[in-house]
Design an enzyme around this catalytic site. Structure first.
Site, PDB file in Angstrom:
ATOM      1  N   ARG A  15      10.667 -11.175  -5.751  1.00  0.00           N
ATOM      2  CA  ARG A  15       9.870 -10.120  -6.375  1.00  0.00           C
ATOM      3  C   ARG A  15       9.860  -8.868  -5.503  1.00  0.00           C
ATOM      4  O   ARG A  15      10.537  -7.896  -5.777  1.00  0.00           O
ATOM      5  CB  ARG A  15       8.435 -10.611  -6.635  1.00  0.00           C
ATOM      6  CG  ARG A  15       7.628  -9.725  -7.602  1.00  0.00           C
ATOM      7  CD  ARG A  15       7.035  -8.481  -6.984  1.00  0.00           C
ATOM      8  NE  ARG A  15       6.104  -8.744  -5.902  1.00  0.00           N
ATOM      9  CZ  ARG A  15       5.516  -7.796  -5.178  1.00  0.00           C
ATOM     10  NH1 ARG A  15       5.769  -6.512  -5.434  1.00  0.00           N
ATOM     11  NH2 ARG A  15       4.707  -8.099  -4.183  1.00  0.00           N
ATOM     12  N   ASP A  16       9.125  -8.892  -4.424  1.00  0.00           N
ATOM     13  CA  ASP A  16       8.998  -7.720  -3.555  1.00  0.00           C
ATOM     14  C   ASP A  16      10.351  -7.328  -2.970  1.00  0.00           C
ATOM     15  O   ASP A  16      10.636  -6.151  -2.769  1.00  0.00           O
ATOM     16  CB  ASP A  16       7.997  -8.041  -2.438  1.00  0.00           C
ATOM     17  CG  ASP A  16       7.556  -6.807  -1.673  1.00  0.00           C
ATOM     18  OD1 ASP A  16       7.796  -5.686  -2.152  1.00  0.00           O
ATOM     19  OD2 ASP A  16       6.964  -6.970  -0.592  1.00  0.00           O
ATOM     20  N   HIS A 207       1.007  -9.698   5.572  1.00  0.00           N
ATOM     21  CA  HIS A 207       2.222  -9.220   4.907  1.00  0.00           C
ATOM     22  C   HIS A 207       2.641  -7.974   5.690  1.00  0.00           C
ATOM     23  O   HIS A 207       2.229  -6.856   5.363  1.00  0.00           O
ATOM     24  CB  HIS A 207       1.883  -8.888   3.450  1.00  0.00           C
ATOM     25  CG  HIS A 207       3.057  -8.493   2.610  1.00  0.00           C
ATOM     26  ND1 HIS A 207       3.500  -9.253   1.551  1.00  0.00           N
ATOM     27  CD2 HIS A 207       3.861  -7.404   2.646  1.00  0.00           C
ATOM     28  CE1 HIS A 207       4.529  -8.649   0.978  1.00  0.00           C
ATOM     29  NE2 HIS A 207       4.768  -7.521   1.625  1.00  0.00           N
ATOM     30  N   HIS A 209       5.246  -5.346   7.300  1.00  0.00           N
ATOM     31  CA  HIS A 209       6.579  -4.746   7.183  1.00  0.00           C
ATOM     32  C   HIS A 209       7.130  -4.370   8.556  1.00  0.00           C
ATOM     33  O   HIS A 209       6.384  -4.169   9.511  1.00  0.00           O
ATOM     34  CB  HIS A 209       6.521  -3.521   6.270  1.00  0.00           C
ATOM     35  CG  HIS A 209       6.409  -3.885   4.822  1.00  0.00           C
ATOM     36  ND1 HIS A 209       6.777  -3.027   3.804  1.00  0.00           N
ATOM     37  CD2 HIS A 209       5.966  -5.004   4.206  1.00  0.00           C
ATOM     38  CE1 HIS A 209       6.583  -3.609   2.634  1.00  0.00           C
ATOM     39  NE2 HIS A 209       6.082  -4.806   2.852  1.00  0.00           N
ATOM     40  N   CYS A 240       8.419  -0.940   0.010  1.00  0.00           N
ATOM     41  CA  CYS A 240       7.444  -0.379  -0.929  1.00  0.00           C
ATOM     42  C   CYS A 240       8.028   0.850  -1.614  1.00  0.00           C
ATOM     43  O   CYS A 240       8.376   1.821  -0.936  1.00  0.00           O
ATOM     44  CB  CYS A 240       6.155   0.001  -0.202  1.00  0.00           C
ATOM     45  SG  CYS A 240       4.969   0.828  -1.273  1.00  0.00           S
ATOM     46  N   ASN A 249      10.747  -5.296   4.547  1.00  0.00           N
ATOM     47  CA  ASN A 249       9.969  -6.519   4.681  1.00  0.00           C
ATOM     48  C   ASN A 249      10.512  -7.288   5.870  1.00  0.00           C
ATOM     49  O   ASN A 249      11.707  -7.243   6.168  1.00  0.00           O
ATOM     50  CB  ASN A 249      10.125  -7.390   3.420  1.00  0.00           C
ATOM     51  CG  ASN A 249       9.198  -6.968   2.305  1.00  0.00           C
ATOM     52  OD1 ASN A 249       8.014  -6.792   2.516  1.00  0.00           O
ATOM     53  ND2 ASN A 249       9.727  -6.811   1.107  1.00  0.00           N
TER      54      ASN A 249
END
Length: 302
Positions: A15-16, A207, A209, A240, A249
């Site tokens: 997803r991300d 989470h 980065h 993002c 990420n």
């Protein structure tokens, strides 16, 4: 506080990791990636997002992805759901769990979701209520927990306030996101200490980065405070879309390699994880963002 003996890796690559790729990726490719990640031992895979495809075209085929997954026992296949329409699509497609997202920055909330923080919380209420009725767990995200591309430094107390509201609303866990990757071990610990005054470590995840190369150091700092859930993306895919220059990420392979070295159990087979990352990078024709994967793949080739 001593470091956890076991860490749950939340794999966000499908997803991300893929949501910002410009070239369309077939549902079959995404499904194959998800299968490879589950075979590697991941117990939680964020498999798609039911957002308006006008805003995130790459996630337009999430129904086909969820419907095509051959589910493995013990694995949660989760979906990001920004509103009730997204929730209903996720439920109909067979998602095991849903995630909602807020921000600790008013400016970022407006840019990302076209509403204030307070309005975003109001939007989530019916989703959480419906999930309770339907027997689905809800995970919460908080963006910009250290810094914002529009507001700069973020007050840790604001992060704690938003995270507490998500828990009180019914989220079983809140993932704290350094969306633009500006955090350092010191700033991440300051933020976490503020949040931990309101929420126990077992209800928190990070989470983080890697924009400035600090993600692993920041994860280590989080572990020292008892955090035992870490979000990461295979091959370091993604970032993002609303934060300029904030791609990056942290790579799941690098996180697992570090945790293996610390003697912390993840249940993830590093070799199979590297194979999954190599597969998707070749499929979308992009460089592998994991230093661990690059080193071990080069070693095998050598």
């Amino acid at each position: 506080m001593s470091m956890p003996k076991k860490v749950r890796i939340v794999e966000v690559g499908p997803r991300d990791g893929l949501q910002n790729e410009a070239t369309p990726i077939s549902a079959d490719t995404k499904i194959e990636l998800i299968h490879k990640l589950s075979e590697a031992g991941h117990c939680y895979i964020e498999s798609g997002s039911f957002v308006n495809p006008k805003w995130v075209p790459q996630m337009a085929g999430s129904e086909a992805v969820f419907e095509g997954i051959q589910k493995k026992t013990g694995v949660e296949y989760a979906a990001l759901t920004p509103n009730m329409k997204g929730y209903e699509r996720a439920l109909a497609s067979g998602a095991d769990e849903v995630a909602i997202f807020a921000a600790a920055s008013e400016a970022f909330s407006q840019k990302n979701t076209n509403c204030s923080i307070a309005e975003s919380m109001e939007r989530f209420a019916p989703i959480i209520e419906a999930a309770k009725r339907d027997g689905l767990k809800v995970r919460g995200y908080v963006s910009c927990v250290v810094g914002c591309p529009y507001e700069g430094d973020i007050d840790p107390e604001k992060v704690a306030e938003i995270a507490e509201k998500l828990i009180e609303a019914g989220c079983y866990e809140v993932s704290l996101g350094d969306t633009i990757g500006v955090g350092t071990p010191a700033s991440v610990k300051t933020m976490l200490n503020a949040v931990l005054k309101k929420i126990p470590a077992e209800k928190l995840a990070v989470h983080l980065h890697d924009t400035y190369g600090q993600a692993l150091a920041n994860i280590y700092a989080s572990l020292e405070l008892g955090i035992a859930v870490v979000d990461s993306s295979v091959a370091g895919l993604g970032g993002c879309p609303y934060a300029k220059g904030a791609s990056g990420n942290v790579a799941s392979e690098d996180v697992v390699y570090m945790l293996n070295g610390l003697g912390i159990d993840t249940g993830v087979n590093l070799d199979k994880l590297i194979q999954a990352g190599d597969f998707i990078c070749k499929a979308i024709d992009r460089d592998n963002g994991s230093k661990t994967a690059k080193a071990l793949l080069a070693k095998c080739e050598g």
